[in-house]
Design a protein around this motif. Sequence first.
Motif, PDB file in Angstrom:
ATOM      1  N   UNK A 142     -66.476  10.234 -30.270  1.00 47.88           N
ATOM      2  CA  UNK A 142     -66.116  11.377 -29.445  1.00 47.88           C
ATOM      3  C   UNK A 142     -67.378  12.157 -29.098  1.00 47.88           C
ATOM      4  N   UNK A 143     -67.242  13.023 -28.114  1.00 45.38           N
ATOM      5  CA  UNK A 143     -68.350  13.848 -27.658  1.00 45.38           C
ATOM      6  C   UNK A 143     -67.899  15.294 -27.637  1.00 45.38           C
ATOM      7  N   UNK A 144     -68.770  16.215 -28.075  1.00 53.49           N
ATOM      8  CA  UNK A 144     -68.431  17.631 -28.143  1.00 53.49           C
ATOM      9  C   UNK A 144     -69.125  18.379 -27.014  1.00 53.49           C
ATOM     10  N   UNK A 145     -68.339  19.101 -26.224  1.00 49.91           N
ATOM     11  CA  UNK A 145     -68.844  19.887 -25.103  1.00 49.91           C
ATOM     12  C   UNK A 145     -68.268  21.293 -25.206  1.00 49.91           C
ATOM     13  N   UNK A 146     -69.140  22.285 -25.276  1.00 51.67           N
ATOM     14  CA  UNK A 146     -68.709  23.683 -25.389  1.00 51.67           C
ATOM     15  C   UNK A 146     -67.704  23.880 -26.526  1.00 51.67           C
TER      16      UNK A 146
END
Length: 265
Positions: free
Chosen positions: A172-176
């Motif tokens: 997964x990728x974390x954005x804001x």
Amino acid sequence: MNCLFWNVGRKPDINQYLFDVVSEYKIDLLVLAEYKGDKNELLSMLSETEHARYHVPQIGCTRIHIFSVNTPAQITPIQDTSHYTILRIPHSNLGLLTFAFVHFPSKLHTEEIDYLEESRILKNNIEEAEKSVESKLTVVAGDFNMNPFDKGMMMSTGLHSFPTKDEVKRGERTINGRSYTMFYNPMWNFFGDKDTPFGTYHYKSSHHKTLYWNVFDQVLVRPSLSENISSSDIKILTQINQKSLINKNGKPNVSDHLPLFFAIK
């Protein structure tokens, strides 16, 4: 598990090609969009060989037909909409896998923002299915009517799919501060003229921007399955049983799409 997705373009006389491809490639899971053939005729043809298959009953998604080596009782439907179906299907080595098979609307009638929204809803439904079965062994395949680089395929709020296994290993990728799950999309490998064919769908346009060849038919997998599929396990077919699916100029001529073969090992 050998799988084949093909948008057969409403060709009524397609069954001999389907019989041949199941026999030649030992297809366990045959998934068709725009199929207007006689499914009972195809089942009868296959039943007379060692390649007998079963038709999976359609519930809400009539755009997609599925023929499987597994009986319908072994396949569990999870969710159907008019443009995709989500099911649990057994794999001989991996146990139950979650499959989502897609046939999104034509680009002739749909804007890019609509594809992004449909992709967002599909991804949310896939994530709900994964939570309900407590597994992320998920495969998504079909005619997305988008290329791998389109927003619906790449945006974090869409299918969020990437062309390299290394990038998706983290899952997964974390954005804001918000986390977004990811898919591995091996179909980027088919762009350019290093190998033929150059895509699954050819469209000649008079617009200033055009690709000619598009990769609308794709297979995506979760990071947990990225090592179970490789570029050598994926083929865009141009012939079946020595019968050509393209014309002398290399363009599709049996259907406007070429079939996509992939194997999940």
